[in-house]
Scaffold this active site. Structure first.
Site, mmCIF file in Angstrom:
data_model
loop_
_atom_site.group_PDB
_atom_site.id
_atom_site.type_symbol
_atom_site.label_atom_id
_atom_site.label_comp_id
_atom_site.label_asym_id
_atom_site.label_seq_id
_atom_site.Cartn_x
_atom_site.Cartn_y
_atom_site.Cartn_z
ATOM 1 N N LYS A 80 0.841 -1.346 0.227
ATOM 2 C CA LYS A 80 0.059 -0.276 0.039
ATOM 3 C C LYS A 80 0.897 1.267 0.117
ATOM 4 O O LYS A 80 0.630 2.341 -0.734
ATOM 5 C CB LYS A 80 -1.231 0.023 1.280
ATOM 6 N N THR A 81 1.840 1.196 0.867
ATOM 7 C CA THR A 81 2.668 2.398 0.936
ATOM 8 C C THR A 81 3.446 2.707 -0.401
ATOM 9 O O THR A 81 3.667 3.819 -0.982
ATOM 10 C CB THR A 81 3.829 2.326 2.147
ATOM 11 N N ASP A 125 -1.858 7.050 6.010
ATOM 12 C CA ASP A 125 -1.632 5.631 6.297
ATOM 13 C C ASP A 125 -2.729 5.348 7.528
ATOM 14 O O ASP A 125 -3.027 6.398 8.234
ATOM 15 C CB ASP A 125 -0.349 5.240 6.914
ATOM 16 N N THR A 174 -5.632 -1.463 6.632
ATOM 17 C CA THR A 174 -5.735 -2.778 6.955
ATOM 18 C C THR A 174 -7.177 -3.213 7.136
ATOM 19 O O THR A 174 -7.390 -4.277 7.096
ATOM 20 C CB THR A 174 -4.800 -3.186 7.675
ATOM 21 N N ARG A 233 6.696 -8.305 1.623
ATOM 22 C CA ARG A 233 7.571 -7.738 2.955
ATOM 23 C C ARG A 233 8.207 -9.165 3.487
ATOM 24 O O ARG A 233 9.251 -9.092 3.802
ATOM 25 C CB ARG A 233 6.964 -7.123 3.955
HETATM 26 N N1 ATP Z 1 4.012 -5.509 -5.976
HETATM 27 C C1 ATP Z 1 5.074 -5.482 -5.268
HETATM 28 N N2 ATP Z 1 6.435 -5.520 -6.038
HETATM 29 C C2 ATP Z 1 7.537 -5.568 -5.598
HETATM 30 N N3 ATP Z 1 7.619 -5.321 -4.396
HETATM 31 C C3 ATP Z 1 6.775 -4.979 -3.404
HETATM 32 C C4 ATP Z 1 5.375 -5.104 -3.986
HETATM 33 N N4 ATP Z 1 4.529 -4.620 -2.990
HETATM 34 C C5 ATP Z 1 5.487 -4.512 -1.808
HETATM 35 N N5 ATP Z 1 6.629 -4.689 -1.953
HETATM 36 C C6 ATP Z 1 7.714 -4.485 -1.170
HETATM 37 O O1 ATP Z 1 7.466 -5.046 0.033
HETATM 38 C C7 ATP Z 1 7.686 -4.149 1.180
HETATM 39 C C8 ATP Z 1 6.373 -3.667 1.728
HETATM 40 O O2 ATP Z 1 5.709 -2.940 1.017
HETATM 41 P P1 ATP Z 1 4.702 -1.948 1.569
HETATM 42 O O3 ATP Z 1 5.543 -1.085 2.865
HETATM 43 O O4 ATP Z 1 4.175 -0.939 0.335
HETATM 44 O O5 ATP Z 1 3.443 -2.294 2.415
HETATM 45 P P2 ATP Z 1 2.168 -1.823 3.033
HETATM 46 O O6 ATP Z 1 1.155 -2.450 2.349
HETATM 47 O O7 ATP Z 1 2.430 -0.412 3.212
HETATM 48 O O8 ATP Z 1 2.228 -2.392 4.560
HETATM 49 P P3 ATP Z 1 1.684 -1.884 6.109
HETATM 50 O O9 ATP Z 1 0.322 -2.081 6.047
HETATM 51 O O10 ATP Z 1 2.505 -2.532 6.884
HETATM 52 O O11 ATP Z 1 1.919 -0.298 6.026
HETATM 53 C C9 ATP Z 1 8.388 -3.025 0.587
HETATM 54 O O12 ATP Z 1 9.880 -3.304 0.642
HETATM 55 C C10 ATP Z 1 7.929 -3.251 -0.872
HETATM 56 O O13 ATP Z 1 9.057 -3.082 -1.787
HETATM 57 MG MG MG Z 2 2.446 0.878 4.764
#
Ligand code: ATP
Ligand code: MG
Length: 360
Positions: A80-81, A125, A174, A233
């Site tokens: 998401k981030t 977020d 989430t 992740r």
């Molecule tokens: N589609 C994708 N392709 C490649 N790498 C990804 C992808 N999605 C996520 N990642 C990798 O996974 C890690 C976590 O992603 P991210 O921080 O965006 O998750 P999030 O959904 O924001 O999690 P949270 O809910 O904990 O904030 C990052 O290092 C990112 O590079």
């Molecule tokens: Mg995030």
């Protein structure tokens, strides 16, 4: 751009230093910035969300307009981030990053909103954890690009309307179900992120390996992908631990064998279960004949807090079809017996089971 001031998420469960937890820890945050895909083309998987978002952004760009507000929902670690940063990059816009818990008062939000520049992306977020007054201010800001700033206190207080430049709000949560409908309805586009298929995680792992300068074989990436719980992740974190093992115990190349050995050392099994998951499942099967057994009893049996079992171990076990939550208690599925290599009571040489004995 402002890549670095992402506020630390608040951890509510006691999943400590688990390797397979989906929340980010300090170690992750240090490398995540480097591993984040920078545009939609680099973003692996999530075909539907990616295609839809691509249309939204392309259309906005063609009109020379600011993109509609975007809500991204999905489990931790699914991107998401990352996607919020990609939205800003694709729009050629700066991004401001904050989070629901960081906005305690409506005034905090007013300060952020009034300092946005035209077209800027505001990433909020954990938007489901914003305070009520801030939320109400956000409704008006999203819809009319306007806020009422309250000046003074008590009967003398006055509301001063403040025009905002058009901006794009990207909200992440989430728990989409926790968002009040009026807030949900104000997003022009909602993208729901799904868990990743193993082949997609394999691509994530290859990409990360390249960026981290790790030599990895196809089968090595597949081995890690299969144990990553559908979560990039976790895939990236397991890759880093496997790299350590490959460097210390072998020539640094991640083969299937090396990956499997390494993850055995870290107690992550072929399906991605770790020690806690297996302890819960093992107790349910061996002590309670597969259930049903009450959550508290199960927690005592593995020496953990009730909340830890419920919030940390169970969601994944349920998702994997290994455990079911029933009104009478927790029950193991046939797949659970098979996964731990045990025979269900009444079906093997060990004799009749204890089904029902330890109810609640
Ligand atoms: N589609 C994708 N392709 C490649 N790498 C990804 C992808 N999605 C996520 N990642 C990798 O996974 C890690 C976590 O992603 P991210 O921080 O965006 O998750 P999030 O959904 O924001 O999690 P949270 O809910 O904990 O904030 C990052 O290092 C990112 O590079
Ligand atoms: Mg995030």
């Amino acid at each position: 751009m402002n890549w670095d001031d992402e506020s630390a998420p608040v951890t509510t469960t006691g999943d400590g230093d688990r390797l397979v937890k989906a929340a980010a820890d300090g170690d992750d945050r240090a490398v995540e910035a480097a591993l984040r895909p920078k545009d939609l083309g680099e973003f692996v998987g999530q075909e539907r969300v990616r295609e839809q978002l691509d249309l939204v952004l392309k259309a906005a760009r063609a009109r020379g307009a600011t993109a509609d507000h975007v809500l991204l929902s999905g489990a931790p670690g699914l991107g998401k981030t990352t996607l919020s940063m990609i939205i800003a990059a694709e729009m050629g816009a700066p991004i401001r990053i904050t989070s629901g818990p960081a906005i305690q008062h409506a005034g905090d939000l007013a300060a952020i909103l009034s300092s946005l520049t035209e077209g800027e992306v505001l990433f909020l977020d954990e938007i489901h954890r914003m305070s009520r007054p801030a939320e109400e201010m956000l409704y008006m800001a999203m819809e009319d690009f306007r806020v009422d700033v309250i000046v003074g206190k008590g009967p003398g207080a006055t509301a001063i309307p403040l025009e905002l430049p058009p901006f794009t709000l990207v909200g992440a949560t989430t728990r989409a179900g926790l968002l009040p409908p009026p807030l949900r309805d104000r997003f022009g586009f909602t993208g729901h992120m799904e868990f990743y298929a193993p082949v997609e995680l394999q691509r994530v792992i290859h990409r990360s390996a390249r960026l981290l300068d790790v030599e990895i074989e196809e089968a090595g990436a597949a081995e890690i992908a299969g144990r990553s719980r559908g979560t990039p992740r976790i895939a990236n974190r397991l890759l880093r631990r496997v790299r350590d093992y490959a460097q210390v115990k072998a020539d640094g190349v991640v083969t299937q064998e090396i990956a499997a050995q390494a993850l055995q050392v870290y107690e992550v099994d072929a399906r991605g279960l770790d020690r806690l998951d297996r302890a819960v499942l093992g107790a349910l099967l061996k002590l309670f004949g597969g259930g049903p057994v009450g959550l508290s009893t199960l927690a005592v049996a593995v020496g953990e807090e009730r909340e830890t079992v419920e919030e940390v171990a169970e969601p994944f076990l349920v998702r994997e079809g290994l455990l079911a939550r029933t009104p009478r208690g927790r029950v193991a599925t046939p797949a659970a017996w098979a996964h731990l290599g045990l025979t269900p009571p009444g079906q093997g040489p060990t004799g009749p089971g204890q089904q029902g004995l330890f109810d609640r």
